[in-house]
Design an enzyme around this catalytic site. Structure first.
Site, PDB file in Angstrom:
ATOM      1  N   GLY D 146      10.502  -7.367  46.763  1.00 16.50           N
ATOM      2  CA  GLY D 146      11.129  -8.680  46.799  1.00 16.50           C
ATOM      3  C   GLY D 146      10.069  -9.771  46.754  1.00 16.50           C
ATOM      4  O   GLY D 146       8.889  -9.527  47.030  1.00 16.50           O
ATOM      5  N   CYS D 147      10.512 -10.965  46.430  1.00 13.55           N
ATOM      6  CA  CYS D 147       9.562 -12.074  46.290  1.00 13.55           C
ATOM      7  C   CYS D 147       8.944 -12.435  47.641  1.00 13.55           C
ATOM      8  O   CYS D 147       7.721 -12.517  47.777  1.00 13.55           O
ATOM      9  CB  CYS D 147      10.252 -13.283  45.660  1.00 13.55           C
ATOM     10  SG  CYS D 147      11.836 -13.723  46.396  1.00 13.55           S
ATOM     11  N   TYR D 148       9.801 -12.642  48.648  1.00 10.56           N
ATOM     12  CA  TYR D 148       9.270 -12.969  49.977  1.00 10.56           C
ATOM     13  C   TYR D 148       8.367 -11.856  50.509  1.00 10.56           C
ATOM     14  O   TYR D 148       7.261 -12.127  51.008  1.00 10.56           O
ATOM     15  CB  TYR D 148      10.413 -13.194  50.970  1.00 10.56           C
ATOM     16  CG  TYR D 148      11.152 -14.503  50.854  1.00 10.56           C
ATOM     17  CD1 TYR D 148      10.497 -15.727  50.989  1.00 10.56           C
ATOM     18  CD2 TYR D 148      12.529 -14.520  50.661  1.00 10.56           C
ATOM     19  CE1 TYR D 148      11.197 -16.922  50.923  1.00 10.56           C
ATOM     20  CE2 TYR D 148      13.238 -15.720  50.595  1.00 10.56           C
ATOM     21  CZ  TYR D 148      12.569 -16.919  50.726  1.00 10.56           C
ATOM     22  OH  TYR D 148      13.263 -18.097  50.675  1.00 10.56           O
ATOM     23  N   THR D 150       6.562  -9.733  48.972  1.00  7.11           N
ATOM     24  CA  THR D 150       5.269  -9.724  48.284  1.00  7.11           C
ATOM     25  C   THR D 150       4.322 -10.742  48.902  1.00  7.11           C
ATOM     26  O   THR D 150       3.166 -10.419  49.224  1.00  7.11           O
ATOM     27  CB  THR D 150       5.471 -10.026  46.784  1.00  7.11           C
ATOM     28  OG1 THR D 150       6.283  -8.998  46.213  1.00  7.11           O
ATOM     29  CG2 THR D 150       4.143 -10.099  46.050  1.00  7.11           C
ATOM     30  N   ALA D 151       4.819 -11.966  49.069  1.00  2.43           N
ATOM     31  CA  ALA D 151       3.963 -13.016  49.637  1.00  2.43           C
ATOM     32  C   ALA D 151       3.565 -12.679  51.071  1.00  2.43           C
ATOM     33  O   ALA D 151       2.414 -12.869  51.480  1.00  2.43           O
ATOM     34  CB  ALA D 151       4.678 -14.363  49.582  1.00  2.43           C
TER      35      ALA D 151
END
Lengths: 343, 343, 343, 343
Positions: D146-148, D150-151
């Site tokens: 997921g995007c979150y 990953t960060a």
């Protein structure tokens, strides 16, 4: 005075709430929507603890029992039927939709929808406050102008009435914030598509074209079809109309500004900017002002006229309340002295 | 081929870095600025670990020893002097400033600055890539077009050259993102003032006016002064030029689109949209495309032409590299195949 | 009552004008700036035809002759000197700068500037209206709270005073619109850099940290240093403080909400949102509200508290006028009943 | 290598097109959507004349005949079924949805949807490229992070693996641009509601929470539940995760930065910023970079770690292609050397 609002969950409705809640003479009697039984703050949390009203069903009979004035902030295609019911009962109606602005055949041609019956349309007075107050005052049914026509007409009126421009030279390049598209969801008004973007739409086909032309004709019957372009700004509120007209004879910028100053001398919401000063849309945000600046280009003999409004205020709810003020004999600025929110 | 960039800390310079770093034929030989001895990533952290170069002083003698081509991304008023030094040494120069685009007297009139000497101006070839490639190819000094003129000229060229519009009817209502104002600080480009705003500036006085007219004249000597309006969009990148011209004779939209399709048949960066489809600025962001759509209004006999570019790409650094490609005999698309970043 | 504003050209000053012009009890007596002899609408065209005042020089002697209250909307480092002069003449002063909020040594440490003399600092009452009204009422000198501290303190107060959170667990992750940086030009507040961006700044070094801690200590002397992060939102107005605290004992979200409801029962500008409802910054734009929502996470024993304000209103000019209302014995909401401008 | 994309009309799909069209090793074999028989440029005009493909129906049998790798850019709830069909035919699959990231029971709990069967989930390798390349390389089925997560994970990994933070102290305050919500229409992603706004959503209930915790557990089995907040930025692209952890022992910022530098020494897409330098989201826009900065606060013993990615690139399509590169034995940067688009 008791006001009812129908179509409260749209942006025009919400703005009426903001204005009327602070208005010294109008009370918000009731608010209505197809989505009823919902406290309005569920739709608009910014109204939490401010406006306690609950949305009610749209029952014209019940509304008519209590309201002195009804604001129709409904989408196109609905208000025609509702308006008639209130008018028959001598309740004043201000319709913010486009349903009563055009003759039936023109409506059908540009809106691609079934028009309201022409008899009702004939009863409606076009509520361009600064120019029509004598007709607005005694009226029972107001057709509130569109947002683009308000910006365009207020900025063109002086030169058109004075008959100093070539009648086939009028071009209006208009730009609107995205709240003008209303609150229903669409691709073009979604953030990821509209943000950092600028786009033209309905090129040469916008339904506000005949509305502008109709009023221009009333002022000057020789006016030819205009070119009218609508474009979407990545901002929430605001319209700028950049208009181009060719002068019949030579004028200087100061001469034209003087004409505008005189024309709008007694109009508290029209601010004519001095020479070399042009209004930006943010300078009227949240207010009922229409600011106008202009420049004569001696190289071309054309005038560039720039006018800005807040599309939800002077372009919708603000002008509607201004009209209500006029209808009920108040000062037109009552409850409308909002200073623009800047920055 | 070795490229040096002077004026690297502005947005045009930064965009040149982005393009040239990925270009298969050009190497970034050196970068220069009045603020020297600073790694470029200090100014532009997005280049951290990507472009290691350090800004160097602007020493034309030293630069000339190594560079095959010099890009001048300097503000108005500086590049004139620099350009001459490189040209004298047979180093190719592409000047992104406005200093070489106008004749000296016109420059003085519109820029209100001291012009470059006319002899140098005479040596410069106007780098409107799609229309001037034959002159660009052998040139040593390119005057890269302004952002607005690029958008306006590419969209007007076919009808002007074909001589099918009334010569005194041209109006260009242009809108630009704020990066067009450059990187120096100003009130009008500060966030709190520009955000949620839209404003006109330099009304009838923008220095790109004579640049547009000069090229239109080359195409059609009867062209009269144009009306040109510049307005500030609350976006970073992008220009839309909405142009209005009156047709001499009747044309349909498909006929005009056919003319444009044929005219730009061999131009990979010009995309003519099909009927009823109009480009928006975000649809070319980050790319070198100029997209054009149009509509003939039979009611008025006017054509509305809409063109969009990324002002930092096709309007500045992109076209500059396109010109460099042409000058060095490469395919004009080399290193410029950026797909627009959407959404 | 006659009010003078010093530092009128900043955003805090402009917002004071917007409020006071519509305030039923305060008249704008005079406005002052280092840039004098300029009609204020030259700086702020949105005030054209609304506020006619001309900026005057900052002459404390002359101001003192007429003003009942002076608002200092000056940058850090200036108001200390000015404040003393008015206080000596028994004129009430409300200082919006940070100069009087910290003890001199802390000021020097965090602001990196020469502090005001401690004696004057000692005279100043911290104007957190909801918590300090008893001290504010008789005060002559108010140190108006910072924007971040207002959002953070109002949302932390109930749990800190109730002593139900671990004293070393407080983290405030704050985000502010760009108007919070003031009107002076800077790279980080320029449109092209701030737009489509989000950045942290002064990480663990923001000068509002000791201001928050100082007040927390007054409420609970065991409070340990907090973690405080400031981040720049690409919006003009608005602050959100997202705070994290660890509970000493188990609470449910409804229990905590009940505590907040009771605590702020008589505070018209504090709106506690119901369970599962969280305020967004736009829902208070243009108003003096501070909206608070929260959630207890049973998995972690932490509470997430979300509070929002308009940094120019409750975070600056709005709270300043609220304090003035209290000082002059009026209802604290007088002239401050702005409904948020939404959308 | 031939690539097929299923779910092409979403933003993840569009970004895959942008990347793969310029990728030297992958050809776009076919694109698929429930809306078939439509040239993709109808949905995405920015691809006009660039990508000619027409959307085809989702027929796994036909797709399997030609594709070497299939990207599933479909919404949650769909890819589970599709993935199995390709895996059974030995076609490599990269699933960008959340369907294969959690165990079935956790999925049901957090996604409130019927999970994929556990056997298929067990086959999927979590595609956090920098940390899992050894498992990714031979895999047939990748569950793209997921995007979150990953960060968050990239910024937490070094301190978690090194076991130097208190296991119950992890707080991630995350902010995302609106494209992260996908392309389907919703109130919260409409321009007029999201613009000039900032809001928290799914407080303590976001479905990415267990995904982050699952990976943290793999690195350190003592990790306790984290606090994870998701907030909506008024930008299109970009995520910032601001994370807070409490150190077990004392470290300085340079020491921690050194640990990060070493950890990510061989990771071309991870850029560790020097001391006192913090990345902003725009500095990675359009690129596959994850930039990380941090600061140890000696007053509190906490570290503030700031990481940014472009949610559509490193947070979705970019990392998916990075994983495809790894799976097919290429350099992980192949076709991904996009320089951030700035400004």
């Amino acid at each position: 005075m008791k006001a009812s609002i129908i179509g409260t969950t749209g942006y025009g409705g919400a703005e009426l709430l903001r204005i009327l809640n602070q208005h010294p003479e109008f009370d918000i009697q009731s608010i209505h929507s197809t989505r009823d039984d919902l406290p309005i703050w569920h739709e608009y949390p910014h109204l939490y603890n401010v406006i306690d009203n609950t949305l009610q069903a749209i029952d014209p009979e019940k509304i008519a029992l209590k309201a002195d004035v009804v604001f129709l902030a409904t989408p196109s295609g609905i208000s025609g039927e509702l308006a008639g019911k209130f008018v028959d009962k001598d309740i004043k109606v201000i319709d913010l939709s486009g349903d009563l602005r055009l003759d039936a055949n023109q409506y059908q041609q540009w809106y691609k929808k079934e028009p309201v019956n022409q008899a009702l349309i004939n009863k409606a007075v076009y509520g361009l406050s600064e120019w029509n107050s004598e007709e607005i005052q005694p009226a029972h049914l107001i057709s509130n102008p569109g947002c683009y026509p308000t910006a365009a007409l207020l900025s063109l009126a002086p030169v058109i009435k004075e008959d100093i421009v070539q009648v086939d030279s009028i071009i209006v390049d208009a730009k609107s914030g995205i709240s003008g598209a209303g609150r229903s969801l669409s691709r073009s008004s979604s953030f990821s598509e509209a943000n950092e973007n600028f786009s033209a739409y309905k090129v040469n086909q916008h339904q506000h074209t005949p509305e502008i032309e109709k009023q221009l004709h009333k002022w000057n019957e020789n006016i030819q079809p205009i070119t009218f372009t609508t474009q979407l700004l990545p901002i929430t509120r605001g319209i700028m109309a950049t208009s181009y007209v060719k002068l019949k004879e030579s004028y200087t910028s100061p001469q034209l500004l003087e004409l505008y100053e005189q024309t709008y001398n007694s109009c508290p919401f029209i601010r004519i900017r001095p020479e070399n000063n042009y209004p930006s849309v943010k300078e009227v945000a949240g207010s009922n002002y229409c600011d106008i600046g202009m420049h004569v280009d001696e190289r071309t003999g054309r005038v560039t006229i720039i006018s800005v409004i807040d599309n939800l205020m002077k372009g919708a709810a603000g002008q509607a309340v201004q009209n209500a003020n006029i209808m009920f004999g108040m000062n037109e600025t009552t409850g409308l002295n909002f200073i623009p929110l800047y920055p």
